[in-house]
Design a protein around this motif. Structure first.
Motif, PDB file in Angstrom:
ATOM      1  N   GLY A 125       0.774  -1.225   0.000  1.00  0.00           N
ATOM      2  CA  GLY A 125       0.000   0.000   0.000  1.00  0.00           C
ATOM      3  C   GLY A 125       0.808   1.280   0.000  1.00  0.00           C
ATOM      4  N   ASP A 127       2.948   4.420  -1.160  1.00  0.00           N
ATOM      5  CA  ASP A 127       2.888   5.238  -2.369  1.00  0.00           C
ATOM      6  C   ASP A 127       4.197   5.163  -3.160  1.00  0.00           C
ATOM      7  OD1 ASP A 127       1.352   7.575  -3.792  1.00  0.00           O
ATOM      8  OD2 ASP A 127       3.426   8.261  -3.528  1.00  0.00           O
ATOM      9  N   THR A 212       2.359   7.810   3.459  1.00  0.00           N
ATOM     10  CA  THR A 212       1.358   7.538   2.414  1.00  0.00           C
ATOM     11  C   THR A 212      -0.025   7.997   2.865  1.00  0.00           C
ATOM     12  OG1 THR A 212       2.629   5.649   1.587  1.00  0.00           O
ATOM     13  CG2 THR A 212       0.286   5.726   1.024  1.00  0.00           C
ATOM     14  N   GLN A 216      -2.467  10.610   0.982  1.00  0.00           N
ATOM     15  CA  GLN A 216      -3.842  10.261   0.622  1.00  0.00           C
ATOM     16  C   GLN A 216      -4.834  11.242   1.230  1.00  0.00           C
ATOM     17  OE1 GLN A 216      -4.422   6.190   1.794  1.00  0.00           O
ATOM     18  NE2 GLN A 216      -3.341   5.371   0.019  1.00  0.00           N
ATOM     19  N   ARG A 303      -7.497   1.056   5.090  1.00  0.00           N
ATOM     20  CA  ARG A 303      -8.106   2.232   4.473  1.00  0.00           C
ATOM     21  C   ARG A 303      -8.049   2.158   2.954  1.00  0.00           C
ATOM     22  NH1 ARG A 303      -6.793   7.346   8.442  1.00  0.00           N
ATOM     23  NH2 ARG A 303      -7.838   6.435  10.254  1.00  0.00           N
ATOM     24  N   SER A 304      -6.971   1.596   2.430  1.00  0.00           N
ATOM     25  CA  SER A 304      -6.881   1.459   0.978  1.00  0.00           C
ATOM     26  C   SER A 304      -7.933   0.493   0.464  1.00  0.00           C
ATOM     27  CB  SER A 304      -5.475   0.967   0.589  1.00  0.00           C
ATOM     28  OG  SER A 304      -4.498   1.902   0.954  1.00  0.00           O
ATOM     29  N   SER A 305      -8.139  -0.593   1.186  1.00  0.00           N
ATOM     30  CA  SER A 305      -9.109  -1.587   0.719  1.00  0.00           C
ATOM     31  C   SER A 305     -10.525  -1.045   0.779  1.00  0.00           C
ATOM     32  CB  SER A 305      -9.006  -2.863   1.559  1.00  0.00           C
ATOM     33  OG  SER A 305      -9.377  -2.612   2.902  1.00  0.00           O
ATOM     34  N   ARG A 307     -11.183   2.078   0.208  1.00  0.00           N
ATOM     35  CA  ARG A 307     -11.196   3.224  -0.695  1.00  0.00           C
ATOM     36  C   ARG A 307     -11.423   4.549   0.042  1.00  0.00           C
ATOM     37  NH1 ARG A 307     -11.406   1.633  -5.984  1.00  0.00           N
ATOM     38  NH2 ARG A 307     -11.947  -0.543  -6.336  1.00  0.00           N
ATOM     39  N   VAL A 309      -9.517   7.340   1.024  1.00  0.00           N
ATOM     40  CA  VAL A 309      -8.184   7.886   0.815  1.00  0.00           C
ATOM     41  C   VAL A 309      -7.996   9.209   1.557  1.00  0.00           C
ATOM     42  CG1 VAL A 309      -7.777   6.777  -1.382  1.00  0.00           C
ATOM     43  CG2 VAL A 309      -9.040   8.925  -1.319  1.00  0.00           C
TER      44      VAL A 309
END
Length: 321
Positions: A125, A127, A212, A216, A303-305, A307, A309
């Motif tokens: 995850g 960046d 990252t 985000q 948090r990435s999964s 969405r 951001v």
């Protein structure tokens, strides 16, 4: 074949490796300080806190039986026979207290590209822009022999420390380059920026995950000061709090006013955070563990999964100043 009964197996498993080596092969033990040891035959095999780990092979355990099977290559029946057939334990031989001359620090040779490192860390995850900035600054690269991530720490312009992280699927390999000086652990940026806040993490991957999260959330990740402690410490056996070498060195060289503890949300991380709060009385100290997960990389992946951001509560505003 020597038969092994459940009772014999259970008896053999009672013997830990440190006790076994101290009693039967004391010349194998090389003290490394703070109650930890390496072995003379396998320099990357370390014993600490009742456990052992063979870093070059990625295997570890607790008992002497595990060691005889995984490291010495004995079959389970032969390993049990060696432990149980040794007769009464002789008195523990004294372990030599002298330490070997410190090994010189040399960074591993660099691979021709950093593709595996980029694939592994972006897969966690982090960046790509942040990773490329670290690569350009020679803080991160892929080693030629094993394709590990190499996270480099500096004393000014001179590399003094390097943490290793395996990139192969299902690899749990973590280690340090021989001769590393933990006073100069991985930090982004290498020299503190103008902001007087420092965010402290257990590992380089957690520090990069936090940066990252800042990006985000629409914030300028380049203005944050982050430091990896390369592990954490709670109070010693006498109950005295211990300052991590990396943090002590960093604070001596940089005009930091506020420290945000972004340590893991587990027993070791919570104990270390409490210890540091007692030590750092001359600073404004905030305890900011990742909520609902173990560490900041877990927070990033969650948090990435989903969405979402944005850095969100509990990771962004405290580390701005």
């Amino acid at each position: 074949m020597f038969p092994v009964t459940p009772e014999q197996l259970a008896q053999a498993r009672e013997l830990d490796l440190l006790t076994y080596l101290r009693r039967y092969e004391p010349d194998e033990l090389i003290p490394h300080g703070n109650g930890s040891y390496a072995t003379r035959t396998h320099s990357s095999l370390k014993l600490s806190n009742g456990k052992w780990y063979w870093w070059s092979r990625g295997v570890g355990g607790v008992t002497a039986l595990d060691y005889l099977v995984e490291v010495q290559g004995l079959s389970l029946p032969d390993a049990v026979r060696q432990i149980l057939g040794a007769g009464p334990m002789p008195p523990a031989a004294p372990v030599p207290t002298e330490r070997r001359r410190p090994q010189p620090f040399r960074l591993p040779p660099r691979h021709t590209d950093d593709r595996r490192v980029m694939a592994y860390l972006t897969g966690r995850g982090i960046d790509a822009e942040i990773l490329r900035a670290c690569i350009r600054n020679n803080q991160l690269y892929e080693d030629a022999a094993h394709h590990n991530c190499v996270f480099v720490g500096y004393d000014g312009d001179t590399p003094r420390y390097a943490a290793l992280r395996g990139t192969y699927p299902r690899s749990a390999f973590m280690g340090e380059v021989a001769g590393s000086d933990k006073r100069f652990s991985f930090a982004v940026p290498v020299r503190a920026g103008p902001r007087r806040t420092l965010c402290v993490f257990e590992s380089a991957i957690d520090a990069l995950s936090y940066l990252t999260l800042l990006k985000q959330g629409g914030q300028n990740w380049r203005t944050a000061n982050t430091l990896s402690l390369s592990g954490v410490y709670g109070p010693n056996r006498r109950g005295h709090d211990k300052m991590p070498r990396a943090l002590g060195q960093y604070l001596e060289r940089n005009p930091i006013r506020r420290i945000v503890l972004c340590l893991d949300n587990d027993d070791a991380g919570r104990m270390a955070a409490q210890s540091l709060q007692r030590l750092l009385t001359d600073y404004l100290v905030l305890d900011n563990p990742p909520q609902g997960v173990k560490d900041y990389n877990d927070l990033l992946l969650r948090r990435s999964s989903s969405r979402r951001v944005r850095a969100g509560r509990g990771c962004d505003s405290r580390c701005r100043s």
